[in-house]
Structure formats: C-alpha cells, structure tokens
Write a protein that holds these residues in place. Structure first.
Motif, PDB file in Angstrom:
ATOM      1  N   PRO A 126       0.791  -1.230   0.000  1.00 25.77           N
ATOM      2  CA  PRO A 126       0.000   0.000   0.000  1.00 25.77           C
ATOM      3  C   PRO A 126       0.823   1.281   0.000  1.00 25.77           C
ATOM      4  CG  PRO A 126       0.002  -1.007   2.178  1.00 25.77           C
ATOM      5  CD  PRO A 126       0.680  -1.975   1.260  1.00 25.77           C
ATOM      6  N   TYR A 127       2.116   1.182   0.259  1.00 22.53           N
ATOM      7  CA  TYR A 127       2.962   2.367   0.330  1.00 22.53           C
ATOM      8  C   TYR A 127       3.955   2.333  -0.837  1.00 22.53           C
ATOM      9  CZ  TYR A 127       1.106   1.886   5.024  1.00 22.53           C
ATOM     10  OH  TYR A 127       0.271   1.709   6.091  1.00 22.53           O
ATOM     11  N   HIS A 128       4.015   3.409  -1.583  1.00 23.55           N
ATOM     12  CA  HIS A 128       4.978   3.447  -2.677  1.00 23.55           C
ATOM     13  C   HIS A 128       5.367   4.886  -2.987  1.00 23.55           C
ATOM     14  CE1 HIS A 128       1.666   4.612  -5.364  1.00 23.55           C
ATOM     15  NE2 HIS A 128       2.603   4.932  -6.252  1.00 23.55           N
ATOM     16  N   ALA A 129       6.504   5.012  -3.648  1.00 20.77           N
ATOM     17  CA  ALA A 129       6.987   6.312  -4.100  1.00 20.77           C
ATOM     18  C   ALA A 129       7.719   6.101  -5.412  1.00 20.77           C
ATOM     19  CB  ALA A 129       7.921   6.941  -3.069  1.00 20.77           C
ATOM     20  N   ARG A 131      10.045   8.275  -8.399  1.00 23.48           N
ATOM     21  CA  ARG A 131      10.734   9.475  -8.838  1.00 23.48           C
ATOM     22  C   ARG A 131      11.376   9.183 -10.186  1.00 23.48           C
ATOM     23  NH1 ARG A 131       8.064  10.726  -5.241  1.00 23.48           N
ATOM     24  NH2 ARG A 131       8.499  12.094  -3.453  1.00 23.48           N
ATOM     25  N   GLY A 132      10.932   9.896 -11.197  1.00 20.10           N
ATOM     26  CA  GLY A 132      11.443   9.638 -12.539  1.00 20.10           C
ATOM     27  C   GLY A 132      11.057   8.240 -12.987  1.00 20.10           C
ATOM     28  N   THR A 133      12.034   7.423 -13.333  1.00 22.86           N
ATOM     29  CA  THR A 133      11.766   6.077 -13.842  1.00 22.86           C
ATOM     30  C   THR A 133      12.080   4.992 -12.816  1.00 22.86           C
ATOM     31  OG1 THR A 133      13.981   5.976 -14.821  1.00 22.86           O
ATOM     32  CG2 THR A 133      12.182   6.768 -16.232  1.00 22.86           C
ATOM     33  N   VAL A 134      12.286   5.374 -11.547  1.00 27.11           N
ATOM     34  CA  VAL A 134      12.547   4.381 -10.500  1.00 27.11           C
ATOM     35  C   VAL A 134      11.493   4.508  -9.414  1.00 27.11           C
ATOM     36  CG1 VAL A 134      15.023   4.373 -10.971  1.00 27.11           C
ATOM     37  CG2 VAL A 134      14.119   5.862  -9.177  1.00 27.11           C
ATOM     38  N   GLY A 135      11.204   3.379  -8.758  1.00 21.30           N
ATOM     39  CA  GLY A 135      10.172   3.398  -7.732  1.00 21.30           C
ATOM     40  C   GLY A 135      10.407   2.367  -6.655  1.00 21.30           C
ATOM     41  N   LEU A 136       9.753   2.582  -5.516  1.00 21.01           N
ATOM     42  CA  LEU A 136       9.857   1.684  -4.368  1.00 21.01           C
ATOM     43  C   LEU A 136       8.453   1.379  -3.865  1.00 21.01           C
ATOM     44  CD1 LEU A 136      11.701   0.324  -2.168  1.00 21.01           C
ATOM     45  CD2 LEU A 136      11.401   2.436  -0.847  1.00 21.01           C
ATOM     46  N   TRP A 137       8.155   0.080  -3.710  1.00 18.16           N
ATOM     47  CA  TRP A 137       6.885  -0.373  -3.135  1.00 18.16           C
ATOM     48  C   TRP A 137       7.177  -1.070  -1.814  1.00 18.16           C
ATOM     49  CZ3 TRP A 137       7.055   0.989  -8.060  1.00 18.16           C
ATOM     50  CH2 TRP A 137       5.889   1.484  -8.668  1.00 18.16           C
ATOM     51  N   SER A 138       6.335  -0.826  -0.802  1.00 20.95           N
ATOM     52  CA  SER A 138       6.641  -1.303   0.548  1.00 20.95           C
ATOM     53  C   SER A 138       5.387  -1.775   1.270  1.00 20.95           C
ATOM     54  CB  SER A 138       7.284  -0.162   1.347  1.00 20.95           C
ATOM     55  OG  SER A 138       7.449  -0.513   2.703  1.00 20.95           O
ATOM     56  N   ARG A 139       5.559  -2.791   2.130  1.00 19.55           N
ATOM     57  CA  ARG A 139       4.488  -3.214   3.032  1.00 19.55           C
ATOM     58  C   ARG A 139       4.384  -2.271   4.229  1.00 19.55           C
ATOM     59  NH1 ARG A 139       2.574  -8.280   1.986  1.00 19.55           N
ATOM     60  NH2 ARG A 139       3.840  -9.611   0.617  1.00 19.55           N
ATOM     61  N   TYR A 140       5.422  -1.465   4.447  1.00 24.41           N
ATOM     62  CA  TYR A 140       5.484  -0.600   5.611  1.00 24.41           C
ATOM     63  C   TYR A 140       5.444   0.867   5.181  1.00 24.41           C
ATOM     64  CZ  TYR A 140       7.390  -5.082   7.123  1.00 24.41           C
ATOM     65  OH  TYR A 140       7.577  -6.427   7.338  1.00 24.41           O
ATOM     66  N   PRO A 141       5.023   1.750   6.051  1.00 23.20           N
ATOM     67  CA  PRO A 141       4.922   3.170   5.685  1.00 23.20           C
ATOM     68  C   PRO A 141       6.252   3.751   5.209  1.00 23.20           C
ATOM     69  CG  PRO A 141       3.765   2.741   7.743  1.00 23.20           C
ATOM     70  CD  PRO A 141       4.516   1.476   7.410  1.00 23.20           C
ATOM     71  N   LEU A 142       6.145   4.669   4.266  1.00 25.01           N
ATOM     72  CA  LEU A 142       7.298   5.382   3.731  1.00 25.01           C
ATOM     73  C   LEU A 142       7.201   6.855   4.100  1.00 25.01           C
ATOM     74  CD1 LEU A 142       7.504   3.935   0.087  1.00 25.01           C
ATOM     75  CD2 LEU A 142       8.772   3.166   2.098  1.00 25.01           C
ATOM     76  N   THR A 143       8.338   7.442   4.442  1.00 26.03           N
ATOM     77  CA  THR A 143       8.402   8.878   4.700  1.00 26.03           C
ATOM     78  C   THR A 143       9.616   9.451   3.984  1.00 26.03           C
ATOM     79  OG1 THR A 143       9.717   8.573   6.716  1.00 26.03           O
ATOM     80  CG2 THR A 143       7.318   8.604   6.968  1.00 26.03           C
TER      81      THR A 143
END
Length: 290
Positions: A126-129, A131-143
C-alpha cells in the motif's frame, strides 16, 4: 589475473573494468585447462592449476556455500529492472507480489506502464513512491521520499534515476535507495563506462552523507560488484554473502548487474527469480541485522 585484477590498467578503453565484468567466468577457463591436463595426463599441469583453482575459490567459492540457518531477519527485498519494453507489466507485477517480499525496487518505469504497476501492487504494497523512472513499493509506511541526483554531467536531457525514502520497518527505520545507473557499452574504442562510473560516485556520496544507520540500496548498476567502477558503492556497503544471482540477460544470464546492498545489515543471500517480461531477471535478497 584473478588475484591481481585490480592491477589490470583501466587505460586504454577501461579494459580493467571489462575484465572484472566477467571475472567469475575465469573459472570456466580453469575447467578447460583441467580437462586438457587430464587428457594429457600431465602431473605438472595439474599441480600448476592448483594456484588458479585456489584463487577462484578464494574470490567466489563462498558464494556457493549454503546459507546460514534461518534466523531473525530485517527485510526480504526484490530488485527488478522491469524493462521499458515490457509488454506484460501486469504479469510482472503479479510475479513480484507472489515473492512475499517486504520491499520491491523497480527501474525503467515508463508512463504507460506505471498505472498498471500501481494497481496490481497496491493490495499487498500500500505504500509506494516513484521518482522519474525508478520506484519503491513497501508493506510498511514510507516517509521522506525524494529524488537523489545521480545525473552525469554529459547528459543534458531530462533524466531522473535515483530516489530515497525512509521505511518505517518493524525493526527500526531503514533508508531505502533505488537507482538505475547509466548503461555501459563495448565499442571499438573500448569499454564505455565513464557515465556509469560518475553516477556511481554521486550515489556513493549520497549514501556516505546518509544519517539513518540502516541503509538498503536496490538497483540496476550495469556492472558486477567486482567492477572497480562501482567501488564508491561496494566500499561503503555490504554485498551478497551467498549466491551468484546472475540476472542479465534474462535469456542467458552471464552476470549480475542487478544488486541489493546494505549498510548496518548483512545481505545473507541473493538469488534470481523466474523470468518476467523483462530482459533482466528479478533478484531476491534477505537482509539480517549485523
């Protein structure tokens, strides 16, 4: 060459980096020589081969050992260059979800495919970010998600391939970096890696300035850990202790250019996953507390 590969000069044409890109495959040469020695029944040749066998075993033998017994782990992460020509982003996203990883780092996220990855990965991550052509998906909150500038000076067009976010993981905060370093090419003039090397230096400087103790780095670095061009990263980060994880090209993997590295954590094992619609194989790594 195995023992003294750092002494191979990088001029002309960055030949040293080219040698290091395929250094593990020197073991095949040793096997061929061993076969010739056995056919010729040459005791002298067999004795002489003990040195390169010992050198290869010292450098790479540990990667073949079984992993340590299961124990506490910090994170399981997946790194994958999904390819900007991937015709099945939904299938790729489902395959990555099935790994059960805590974090997924992706590169070559093109605008047409990005909504598909977001939709398919959202239920489990549910948490992702991005930037440009790269991304991060996570089970845990992102800040603190933001861009990391690793753009080489020679590139003048829009180019964004680095990001950082802080993961609120169960065992404490982890600064997660996702990056895609410039491609390298073998040309008549030699091994063209100057842009990749510059980008690696910029990324290494960003990690050196990172204040969060635990750091995980996921990316397509267009070179193996033996390549001296990646020294700004490998000198600061722990690399995989077990597993070769050859990830490229997917049809006939010859080298691992997709990496998971960590600081204040050990990358206890890395392995490849089945092929997706990309020309890279995904790699999965387990990270444990030091």
């Amino acid at each position: 060459m195995l023992v003294g590969h750092r002494a191979v000069p990088n001029w002309p044409g960055r030949v040293g980096s080219l040698v290091e890109a395929f250094l593990p495959w020197a073991g095949v040469v040793v096997l061929v020589l061993l076969g010739v020695a056995l056919v010729r029944r040459s005791v002298v040749a067999l004795v002489a081969l003990l040195l390169p066998v010992a050198a290869w075993t010292y450098l790479f033998g540990g990667l073949l050992l079984p992993g340590a017994a299961a124990g506490p782990r910090d994170l399981v992460v997946v790194q994958h260059n999904v390819s900007d020509e991937n015709v099945d982003p939904a299938g790729t996203a489902r395959a990555l979800t099935d790994t059960g990883a805590d974090l997924i780092g992706l590169q070559e996220l093109v605008p047409d495919a990005l909504p598909v990855y977001r939709k398919v990965l959202a239920p489990d991550y549910p948490y992702h970010a991005v930037r440009g052509t790269v991304g991060l998906w996570s089970r845990y909150p992102l800040t603190e998600a933001g861009l990391v500038d690793i753009k080489p000076r020679e590139i003048t067009e829009p180019w964004s391939r680095g990001m950082r976010a802080v993961v609120e993981a169960p065992r404490g905060e982890v600064a997660a970096y996702v990056a895609h370093l410039p491609s390298v090419r073998v040309r008549a003039s030699g091994f063209a890696s100057s842009r990749r090397d510059e980008s690696a230096r910029l990324l290494g400087e960003a990690i050196a300035a990172e204040k969060t103790e635990k750091v995980v780095l996921l990316g397509d670095f267009n070179g193996p850990v033996e390549d001296r061009g990646l020294a700004p990263l490998t000198s600061r980060m722990n690399v995989a202790e077990r597993g070769f994880g050859f990830s490229f090209p997917a049809a006939l993997p010859l080298t691992r250019i997709d990496h998971v590295m960590a600081r204040s954590m050990a990358v206890t094992r890395i392995r490849t996953l089945p092929a997706t619609g990309s020309d890279h194989l995904p790699v999965l790594a387990t990270l444990s507390a030091r």
